[in-house]
Scaffold this active site. Structure first.
Site, PDB file in Angstrom:
ATOM      1  N   ARG A  79       0.692  -1.169   0.081  1.00 44.88           N
ATOM      2  CA  ARG A  79      -0.024   0.005   0.032  1.00 44.88           C
ATOM      3  C   ARG A  79       0.761   1.157   0.027  1.00 44.88           C
ATOM      4  NH1 ARG A  79      -2.104  -3.724   2.099  1.00 44.88           N
ATOM      5  NH2 ARG A  79      -0.506  -3.776   3.846  1.00 44.88           N
ATOM      6  N   THR A  80       1.852   1.289   0.854  1.00 42.01           N
ATOM      7  CA  THR A  80       2.506   2.658   0.954  1.00 42.01           C
ATOM      8  C   THR A  80       3.244   2.701  -0.373  1.00 42.01           C
ATOM      9  OG1 THR A  80       2.837   2.044   3.193  1.00 42.01           O
ATOM     10  CG2 THR A  80       4.529   3.726   2.370  1.00 42.01           C
ATOM     11  N   ARG A  83      11.633   3.723   2.910  1.00 39.83           N
ATOM     12  CA  ARG A  83      11.219   2.276   3.715  1.00 39.83           C
ATOM     13  C   ARG A  83      12.473   1.740   3.993  1.00 39.83           C
ATOM     14  NH1 ARG A  83       6.776  -1.032   5.140  1.00 39.83           N
ATOM     15  NH2 ARG A  83       5.388   0.781   4.679  1.00 39.83           N
ATOM     16  N   HIS A 140       6.304   6.081  11.059  1.00 38.60           N
ATOM     17  CA  HIS A 140       5.370   5.941   9.716  1.00 38.60           C
ATOM     18  C   HIS A 140       4.605   7.109   9.467  1.00 38.60           C
ATOM     19  CE1 HIS A 140       4.201   4.385   6.253  1.00 38.60           C
ATOM     20  NE2 HIS A 140       3.661   3.126   6.536  1.00 38.60           N
ATOM     21  N   LYS A 195      26.439  -5.562  -1.606  1.00 34.61           N
ATOM     22  CA  LYS A 195      27.659  -5.469  -1.966  1.00 34.61           C
ATOM     23  C   LYS A 195      28.383  -4.787  -0.635  1.00 34.61           C
ATOM     24  CE  LYS A 195      26.996  -4.656  -6.567  1.00 34.61           C
ATOM     25  NZ  LYS A 195      27.066  -3.729  -7.675  1.00 34.61           N
TER      26      LYS A 195
END
Lengths: 298, 155
Positions: A50-51, A100, A128, A79
């Protein structure tokens, strides 16, 4: 430069302003192509549906474009590159970064190393803020935020959305009702902070005890990954469930919210009641994120 | 000479140049050294006295560091563990400056965040950063609050 990192960074006026802007974007009263030629990096180092999609949709609706990192495996993190270096490089390519990340504080760090605005789209169990804004927006569309009785149900210990929402609601003189399974109660430091902010916090043993006093019930999922085995997870997860029977006698305007995804804590039969507002809540992610993207790049 | 005077004389002999940290909360002397980054592998010439009788504190610790004058930022960190500490700067056996300690507003790179999920506990090029509040140390990255036992989290 304007970063969106934590709900703690906002005063009430800031929240009200962004919610007003979201309303403008939802009602379509804005010029087309406001972010035309703007490019945003969606750096999602943790799963999200959703985000990520609502940020992409919000940007597309404003005429902007996005570039993505689809997974940690597909990035230079495998890496050994630090997030700081990734941010320094990517901020040279784009006009804003939406991040995120699984580590708490990652967005704060990113803001230190970025030459463009950073929007926190969730950092571990931390913050959030865009979710909190869309939660507030959804409530405000139905009732004034001031002085409401809001219930927080579920994993209040690890649930970042519940923490952020509680802190944001503290700016509106609400009464908070907390209902959590044993061991998943609101962390003491958050509860203390809420009381310091003047919030009345009422702890309840069960949702049955609280639900008839509420204007808003915010349900959260018990996170399976927090439990050592399946049996102990189901033991806690089955300790509450919103059903149509439970809703008998509640306030007419009660709204049930959930940040989604849900995992059995709300009976699908509840979806057909006027109290179920979680899909509308998810839909509100787009105008809220339009407001945020426009604000940081205008 | 009384027994107390004998002990005092043995433990707190004068230094020519350097810093004397007096009135350290009893038992915190070694933690004060950790906060100052002084370990077994650094070169300072040290004297440490612990649980010395004190009229003001009952018992106290004393640390003397020869040939090193502590900077203001270092001194203030001591306040996290020993808010009543007094700093005496010594030159040619004389006290040239006396100062107390003030709790800093923000501390960087001194205390490790206990939250294993905090970004400062990774290989990122940032130092742990805490805001010093009445109720404890607040991590400015992950919002974790250290309420007590600060000494156990010193890097």
């Amino acid at each position: 430069m304007y970063h969106i990192i934590s709900i703690r960074d906002f005063e009430r006026e800031d929240l009200d302003y962004l919610l007003d802007r979201a309303e403008v974007f939802e009602t379509g009263r804005y010029p087309p192509g406001l972010l035309k030629d703007r490019l945003v990096a969606l750096l999602f180092f943790e799963p999200s549906t959703r985000t990520r999609m609502s940020f992409a949709a919000a940007l597309a609706r404003l005429g902007g474009q996005s570039i993505n990192v689809d997974s940690v495996e597909a990035s230079s993190i495998v890496k050994g590159e630090t997030l700081a270096d990734t941010i320094r490089v990517v901020s040279g390519y784009v006009d804003a970064i939406v991040l995120r990340h699984p580590k708490e504080g990652a967005a704060r760090l990113a803001a230190e190393f970025s030459s463009v605005p950073v929007i926190n789209a969730g950092d571990g169990a931390g913050q959030h803020p865009s979710q909190t804004l869309l939660d507030l927006y959804t409530i405000r569309k139905s009732m004034p935020l001031d002085g409401i009785d809001a219930g927080l149900l579920g994993d209040l210990r690890y649930g970042r959305t519940a923490h952020s929402l509680a802190l944001a609601l503290s700016l509106y003189g609400v009464t908070l009702h907390t209902i959590a399974p044993t061991g998943l109660e609101m962390p003491v430091n958050i509860a203390v902070e809420l009381r310091e902010r003047g919030v009345e916090v009422v702890e309840h043993a069960s949702v049955e005890e609280a639900i008839r006093e509420l204007d808003v019930l915010y349900v959260t999922r018990i996170q399976r990954e927090r439990f050592p085995d399946t049996a102990s997870y189901y033991n806690v997860a089955s300790s509450y469930r919103i059903t149509t029977q439970l809703l008998e006698g509640v306030r007419d305007h009660l709204m049930i919210l959930h940040p989604l995804p849900r995992a059995g804590e709300i009976d699908p039969a509840v979806d057909r009641t006027p109290y179920a507002r979680y899909f509308e809540q998810a839909r509100n992610g787009v105008p809220v994120r339009m407001a945020l993207l426009h604000e940081v790049m205008r | 000479m009384s027994r107390k005077d004998t002990a005092h004389g043995l433990l707190v002999s004068p230094i020519r140049n350097g810093t004397v940290i007096d009135h350290i909360t009893a038992g915190e002397a070694l933690n004060v050294l950790r906060i100052l980054g002084i370990t077994g592998s650094t070169n300072e010439c040290l004297s440490i006295a612990t649980n010395v009788e004190s009229r003001r504190l009952g018992k106290k610790d004393i640390v003397k560091i020869e040939n090193r004058e502590l900077r203001k930022e270092e001194v203030d960190l001591i306040a996290l563990l020993a808010p009543q500490a007094r700093i005496n700067i010594i030159r040619e056996y004389g006290v040239v400056e006396k100062k107390g300690v003030e709790i800093p507003h923000v501390i960087k790179g001194v205390v490790r965040c206990p939250n294993p999920g905090c970004i400062t506990n990774t290989n990122e090029p940032v130092e742990s950063t805490f805001e010093v509040l009445d109720k404890g140390l607040h991590c400015l990255y992950c919002d974790w609050l250290i309420k007590d036992d600060i000494a156990n989290h010193i890097i």
